[in-house]
Design a protein around this motif. Structure first.
Motif, PDB file in Angstrom:
ATOM      1  N   MET A   1      11.883   0.828  11.012  1.00 34.27           N
ATOM      2  CA  MET A   1      11.359   0.739   9.649  1.00 34.27           C
ATOM      3  C   MET A   1       9.911   1.212   9.625  1.00 34.27           C
ATOM      4  N   LYS A   2       9.612   2.018   8.611  1.00 31.65           N
ATOM      5  CA  LYS A   2       8.228   2.485   8.522  1.00 31.65           C
ATOM      6  C   LYS A   2       7.551   1.796   7.340  1.00 31.65           C
ATOM      7  N   LEU A   3       6.309   1.350   7.588  1.00 30.42           N
ATOM      8  CA  LEU A   3       5.558   0.666   6.548  1.00 30.42           C
ATOM      9  C   LEU A   3       5.131   1.670   5.477  1.00 30.42           C
ATOM     10  N   LYS A   4       5.474   1.353   4.223  1.00 31.85           N
ATOM     11  CA  LYS A   4       5.121   2.257   3.117  1.00 31.85           C
ATOM     12  C   LYS A   4       4.487   1.467   1.994  1.00 31.85           C
ATOM     13  N   ILE A   5       3.654   2.130   1.202  1.00 28.31           N
ATOM     14  CA  ILE A   5       3.116   1.436   0.035  1.00 28.31           C
ATOM     15  C   ILE A   5       3.356   2.226  -1.252  1.00 28.31           C
ATOM     16  N   ARG A   6       3.400   1.461  -2.338  1.00 23.00           N
ATOM     17  CA  ARG A   6       3.548   2.050  -3.665  1.00 23.00           C
ATOM     18  C   ARG A   6       2.543   1.340  -4.566  1.00 23.00           C
ATOM     19  N   LYS A   7       1.637   2.112  -5.165  1.00 25.19           N
ATOM     20  CA  LYS A   7       0.645   1.516  -6.070  1.00 25.19           C
ATOM     21  C   LYS A   7       1.345   0.970  -7.308  1.00 25.19           C
ATOM     22  N   MET A   8       0.948  -0.221  -7.759  1.00 25.18           N
ATOM     23  CA  MET A   8       1.584  -0.817  -8.938  1.00 25.18           C
ATOM     24  C   MET A   8       0.633  -0.884 -10.118  1.00 25.18           C
ATOM     25  N   HIS A   9      -0.632  -0.539  -9.889  1.00 27.03           N
ATOM     26  CA  HIS A   9      -1.648  -0.537 -10.947  1.00 27.03           C
ATOM     27  C   HIS A   9      -2.715   0.447 -10.501  1.00 27.03           C
ATOM     28  N   PRO A  10      -3.326   1.193 -11.437  1.00 25.26           N
ATOM     29  CA  PRO A  10      -4.321   2.192 -11.016  1.00 25.26           C
ATOM     30  C   PRO A  10      -5.527   1.602 -10.269  1.00 25.26           C
ATOM     31  N   LEU A  11      -5.887   0.333 -10.540  1.00 23.35           N
ATOM     32  CA  LEU A  11      -7.118  -0.218  -9.962  1.00 23.35           C
ATOM     33  C   LEU A  11      -6.899  -1.061  -8.716  1.00 23.35           C
TER      34      LEU A  11
END
Ligand code: OGA
Ligand code: MN
Length: 289
Positions: A1-11
């Protein structure tokens, strides 16, 4: 599994996938998560069906656990549902039943519905909070978060100068008084004595400044009460405008971790005398602000 991120708010706010927090973390993942929380202020982990022990073990990657005691809440030791490693954010008593409408504990807990930063009423205000959703109501009960860096940065220089060196008094009695809860025992008055916190603080990792506001702030040192309250109201209104706010709609087994040094949060309405909402919080102790 590779750690990934997804922004949920611009700030601020990022969802993290590719990590199983019920298992011990490698050093590499641990330092990656530390970097992500520093950058984003809030991390959302989905589908993490943690036990209390696993939540405590995961939390310890980020510092020392703040022990919940009679300085945090009106709950008596013998009435606790959870160990003192946890703040019980649920609407349940130790028999796992929902608090009745008139329950003093319920009324105290309703204080979480006003914007705050956790444990700002303690000399060492909380660094991180990690909130795990074990059971959620069918409707409502979202949590709202507000970024505190951007509103500070967007203030006029006149306002920045005005507030630069102000010290506020924080107490659980001030936040509860806002909702008309004004009866405290002599012991509670002693336990909830106000502490001083700066109104502006600098994040040790990023060096960005933020407003350090909370429902618990009720006075400003050397200011008349009315003017202090007005300024705090005014700043809170500015800081919680829509563009700075993220609303988290909980799914069961979400775990949300936030940095109390640069965010505020509040609970929202649900049918709390009918439906169960079992939320358990571990808190990472901070340093003086
Ligand atoms: C907390 C808190 C809000 C909520 O966990 O510290 O304020 O929505 N929670 O339960
Ligand atoms: Mn809180």
């Amino acid at each position: 599994m590779k750690l990934k991120i997804r922004k949920m708010h611009p700030l601020f706010v990022a969802e993290v996938t590719g990590v199983n927090i019920t298992e011990p973390l490698t050093k590499e993942i641990q330092s990656k998560l530390q970097e992500l929380i520093d950058q984003n202020g809030i991390l959302v982990f989905r589908d993490q069906n943690v036990t209390d022990e696993q939540q405590v073990a995961f939390s310890r990657n980020f510092g020392e656990i703040e022990i919940a005691n009679n300085k945090n809440n009106i709950t008596k030791q013998e009435d606790r549902r959870l160990s003192n490693m946890f703040s019980d954010i649920s609407n349940l008593n130790k028999h796992d039943e929902v608090h009745q409408q008139e329950s003093r504990q319920r009324i105290f807990n309703l204080g979480n519905r006003i914007w705050h930063s956790d444990s700002s009423f303690r000399p060492n205000p909380a660094r991180y909070s990690l909130l795990s959703a074990r059971e959620i109501p069918a409707k409502g009960g979202d949590t709202q978060y507000a970024d505190m860096h951007s509103p500070y940065e967007n203030l006029t220089s006149t306002m920045k100068n005005l507030i630069a060196d102000l010290q506020c008094e924080h107490s659980l009695m001030y936040s509860r008084a806002r909702l008309g809860m004004d009866y405290f025992t002599e012991q509670e008055k002693e336990d909830f004595k106000p502490v001083l916190q700066p109104l502006v603080r600098t994040h040790p990792a990023t060096r960005r400044k933020s407003l350090f506001l909370a429902s618990h702030a009720g006075r400003i040192v050397d200011w008349p009460v009315t003017e202090a309250k007005l300024l705090l109201e005014e700043l809170t209104e500015i800081a919680t405008q829509r563009e700075y706010v993220y609303t988290h709609q909980w799914k069961r087994y979400d775990l949300v971790m936030w940095d109390n040094r640069r965010t505020m949060h509040r609970a929202t309405r649900f049918e709390d005398t009918k439906e169960k909402r079992d939320m358990r919080r571990t808190t990472i102790a901070g340093d003086p602000a």
